[in-house]
Scaffold this motif. Sequence first.
Motif, PDB file in Angstrom:
ATOM      1  N   GLN A 561      49.993  -9.617 -12.807  1.00  0.00           N
ATOM      2  CA  GLN A 561      50.669 -10.458 -13.806  1.00  0.00           C
ATOM      3  C   GLN A 561      51.042 -11.800 -13.200  1.00  0.00           C
ATOM      4  OE1 GLN A 561      53.928  -7.888 -15.071  1.00  0.00           O
ATOM      5  NE2 GLN A 561      52.813  -7.310 -16.919  1.00  0.00           N
ATOM      6  N   TYR A 562      51.528 -11.748 -11.977  1.00  0.00           N
ATOM      7  CA  TYR A 562      51.946 -12.984 -11.319  1.00  0.00           C
ATOM      8  C   TYR A 562      50.764 -13.952 -11.207  1.00  0.00           C
ATOM      9  CZ  TYR A 562      53.777 -16.211  -7.877  1.00  0.00           C
ATOM     10  OH  TYR A 562      54.165 -17.352  -7.245  1.00  0.00           O
ATOM     11  N   VAL A 563      49.634 -13.438 -10.775  1.00  0.00           N
ATOM     12  CA  VAL A 563      48.472 -14.311 -10.569  1.00  0.00           C
ATOM     13  C   VAL A 563      47.908 -14.785 -11.921  1.00  0.00           C
ATOM     14  CG1 VAL A 563      46.168 -14.465  -9.538  1.00  0.00           C
ATOM     15  CG2 VAL A 563      47.964 -13.169  -8.378  1.00  0.00           C
ATOM     16  N   TYR A 564      47.837 -13.893 -12.883  1.00  0.00           N
ATOM     17  CA  TYR A 564      47.296 -14.288 -14.197  1.00  0.00           C
ATOM     18  C   TYR A 564      48.211 -15.310 -14.879  1.00  0.00           C
ATOM     19  CZ  TYR A 564      43.188 -11.274 -14.466  1.00  0.00           C
ATOM     20  OH  TYR A 564      41.942 -10.735 -14.256  1.00  0.00           O
ATOM     21  N   LEU A 565      49.501 -15.070 -14.828  1.00  0.00           N
ATOM     22  CA  LEU A 565      50.424 -16.016 -15.458  1.00  0.00           C
ATOM     23  C   LEU A 565      50.383 -17.365 -14.746  1.00  0.00           C
ATOM     24  CD1 LEU A 565      53.431 -13.598 -16.012  1.00  0.00           C
ATOM     25  CD2 LEU A 565      52.243 -14.822 -17.847  1.00  0.00           C
ATOM     26  N   SER A 566      50.283 -17.320 -13.420  1.00  0.00           N
ATOM     27  CA  SER A 566      50.214 -18.573 -12.668  1.00  0.00           C
ATOM     28  C   SER A 566      48.951 -19.335 -13.056  1.00  0.00           C
ATOM     29  CB  SER A 566      50.220 -18.297 -11.164  1.00  0.00           C
ATOM     30  OG  SER A 566      51.399 -17.619 -10.814  1.00  0.00           O
ATOM     31  N   ALA A 567      47.878 -18.616 -13.287  1.00  0.00           N
ATOM     32  CA  ALA A 567      46.623 -19.267 -13.699  1.00  0.00           C
ATOM     33  C   ALA A 567      46.808 -19.946 -15.062  1.00  0.00           C
ATOM     34  CB  ALA A 567      45.494 -18.247 -13.759  1.00  0.00           C
ATOM     35  N   MET A 568      47.536 -19.283 -15.962  1.00  0.00           N
ATOM     36  CA  MET A 568      47.780 -19.874 -17.289  1.00  0.00           C
ATOM     37  C   MET A 568      48.630 -21.144 -17.149  1.00  0.00           C
ATOM     38  SD  MET A 568      48.500 -16.379 -19.435  1.00  0.00           S
ATOM     39  CE  MET A 568      47.356 -15.011 -19.250  1.00  0.00           C
ATOM     40  N   ALA A 569      49.669 -21.046 -16.321  1.00  0.00           N
ATOM     41  CA  ALA A 569      50.533 -22.217 -16.134  1.00  0.00           C
ATOM     42  C   ALA A 569      49.731 -23.367 -15.531  1.00  0.00           C
ATOM     43  CB  ALA A 569      51.713 -21.851 -15.234  1.00  0.00           C
ATOM     44  N   ASN A 570      48.923 -23.068 -14.548  1.00  0.00           N
ATOM     45  CA  ASN A 570      48.126 -24.103 -13.889  1.00  0.00           C
ATOM     46  C   ASN A 570      47.111 -24.724 -14.858  1.00  0.00           C
ATOM     47  OD1 ASN A 570      45.288 -24.452 -12.261  1.00  0.00           O
ATOM     48  ND2 ASN A 570      47.029 -25.303 -11.136  1.00  0.00           N
ATOM     49  N   TYR A 571      46.575 -23.894 -15.726  1.00  0.00           N
ATOM     50  CA  TYR A 571      45.631 -24.403 -16.738  1.00  0.00           C
ATOM     51  C   TYR A 571      46.338 -25.419 -17.644  1.00  0.00           C
ATOM     52  CZ  TYR A 571      42.566 -24.348 -20.870  1.00  0.00           C
ATOM     53  OH  TYR A 571      41.769 -24.721 -21.932  1.00  0.00           O
ATOM     54  N   ILE A 572      47.527 -25.067 -18.081  1.00  0.00           N
ATOM     55  CA  ILE A 572      48.282 -25.975 -18.964  1.00  0.00           C
ATOM     56  C   ILE A 572      48.632 -27.263 -18.205  1.00  0.00           C
ATOM     57  CG2 ILE A 572      50.392 -26.274 -20.350  1.00  0.00           C
ATOM     58  CD1 ILE A 572      50.446 -23.158 -20.613  1.00  0.00           C
ATOM     59  N   GLU A 573      49.098 -27.086 -16.960  1.00  0.00           N
ATOM     60  CA  GLU A 573      49.495 -28.264 -16.175  1.00  0.00           C
ATOM     61  C   GLU A 573      48.313 -29.199 -15.914  1.00  0.00           C
ATOM     62  OE1 GLU A 573      53.178 -25.859 -14.189  1.00  0.00           O
ATOM     63  OE2 GLU A 573      51.355 -26.156 -13.023  1.00  0.00           O
TER      64      GLU A 573
END
Length: 654
Positions: A561-573
């Motif tokens: 979850q940590y890695v997937y959520l971080s990927a989503m945040a990075n995509y948005i950023e």
Amino acid sequence: MIESFIQVNGYRVKVYSLNTVIVGSGAAGLNAADRLYSYGQKDIAIVTEDIRGGTSRNTGSDKQTYYKLTLSGNEPDSVKELAETLFAGQCVDGDLALCEAALSAECFFRLVELGVPFPRSRYGEFVGYKTDHDPKRRATSAGPYTSKFMTECLEKAVKQKNIRIFDRHQVIKILARDGKAYGLLCLDLENIDDPNKRYVAFNCKNIIYATGGPAGIYADSVYPEGHYGATGIAFEAGVIGKNLTEWQYGLASIKPRWNVSGTYMQVLPTFISTDQNGYDEREFLNEFFTNKGDMLTKIFLKGYQWPFDVRKVENGSSIIDILVYIERCIKGRRVFLDFRRNPGGGEIDFSILAPEAREYLERAGATFGTPIDRLMHMNPLAVSFYKEHGVDLKEEPLEIALCAQHNNGGLSVDMWWQTNVEGFFAVGEVSGTHGVYRPGGSALNAGQVGSMRAAQYIAAKRNGDPVDVEEFSRAIGETMIAAVSMGEALLKGPENNVDEIWKDVTQKMSRVGAAIRDIEGIKEMIKDIKCKLDNFIGIARISTARQLAKAFRLYDILICQYVYLSAMANYIENGGKSRGSALYTDKNGTCPYEGLPEIFKYTLDDGSKADVIQEVLFKDGECTFNWRKVREIPEEDDFFENVWRGFRENGNIY
Ligand SMILES: Cc1cc2nc3c(=O)[nH]c(=O)nc-3n(C[C@H](O)[C@H](O)[C@H](O)COP(=O)(O)OP(=O)(O)OC[C@H]3O[C@@H](n4cnc5c(N)ncnc54)[C@H](O)[C@@H]3O)c2cc1C
């Protein structure tokens, strides 16, 4: 295979030393083992938590699709054209698309020979149909249980070869160091109560990881019950993830887990929601739509526009998914399909439907009665399916949710499906060879091709024994001690709170990091998960050794979850906008319908990220990202004499 023992933290741990371990007994894992043996590498074994578990074995749909090269009729097709279709899904590496196209026929025919009943004409043609994102008619199906048949046939082939299967062994740690795989640490689930049999290690030169999609991160899921995947521990071992933001979500019943696609929607069921106790029933679609014909048409279209597709929210059928999400995930209510009555009650005036829907139902002779009457008329098997699984659609409503169904991204692999960790191959859904969109059925093709490629490479290039047990212990002893110590610390009890944490984080993930993604919610959850991970031993508790399996799984889920959520945040950023099966809240975007909450304001992606891939490395508890161009479809010299010379002289295909 050689057996020995080592001591880890005072525990006696059995070690099996062999060339290759295949983890997982789904369609991809079984094929890897079968192929590897056929190619001459026999020092192998399959390790699986449950030979009857996994997605391939336990899932299906109306017509479960297998995508392949055209093998019938007069419609021209070629390896290159198929590769281009796969590549067109956006963020796809061209070499992988080419391999998946080139080996498609070979893999398909192998399944046919093993006995998977793909239909053919009396002249032997494997006639196809058109599936989503398919410009031809390349799809085929052996019925609702295509992937189940595949696993049954492949398992038979594996058993005929006497390939050793370690069933009921859950991998809890990938033993890797300095970018090289050394083996695996497992829990022996049959001997979990015995401290000296509980842990089993595999010392191997190669690992083919075929653990399926990381379903466990979500509460709302149509992956089969008991299938969780194990991608988190691969990240922990340093394996790079790719395209993690790309998923497929869609409407599915939650008990049993099954997509409510096709006729389930075309018969126009009534959508109702209730409070958690089943009271305060409401027909929530009626409250939203002002035009009944429009509402009925969109319900109808959901039948064959199954996955949530953000391009179809405005003026399209995906608004239905959003309305279901609002009821369940924002208002905290339960949502059901009721087939016993028509939307709004009374009779349906079919003349108010759009021509596409009306004409279809007229041609099907289904412009009468209630949804269940129409379903019995059009597809009685759809009714008996639920009856067999304990839900009588004639008597009771069916609970549904917007569920995770497939991960297009996953672990990043090269053209032999080897990851950045030497000797660690990822095949099937755990590997991320698809991009934003993919033709229906291409997941099963990719699983067969990837597992075949990994097996070819290992048989040709990675023969031989693993390191000796002393070196094995030296190299990864500390990693094993850390895992075993974690198990001990968790066992401190007195009560078990793993189920509670599990429920909490998976439900949050379905609200925050699934089809609807809002940066605020994502960031908050990242913080929460990070805290849980950093203090895992302090937070999680179990009271019996039997709960170790779930506790280790929770640990895997949290990393994931940590890695997937971080990927989503990075995509948005990085300026990423809504695409595929994900709506990213954009305060500066537009709201497709008046009255929808703010989080449904979004901007559609303009395709400018179609040729770049997001990759992520999880190291020392943090994620680092790399955005790179896709690898194009290779254009190589295909003059036969030259290819033949290269192949003949030194097998330089590798
Ligand atoms: C409802 C639904 C419908 C679908 N329809 C289609 C379709 O029509 N066409 C299509 O192409 N695809 C479809 N898919 C996707 C497709 O079914 C899957 O991608 C595919 O079956 C995955 O196969 P796999 O071998 O990679 O993994 P799985 O079949 O999931 O196997 C994973 C294996 O790994 C084992 N495992 C996991 N973790 C561990 C661990 N820690 N230790 C030991 N063993 C472990 C499991 O026990 C299991 O044996 C659908 C999926 C769903 C959920």
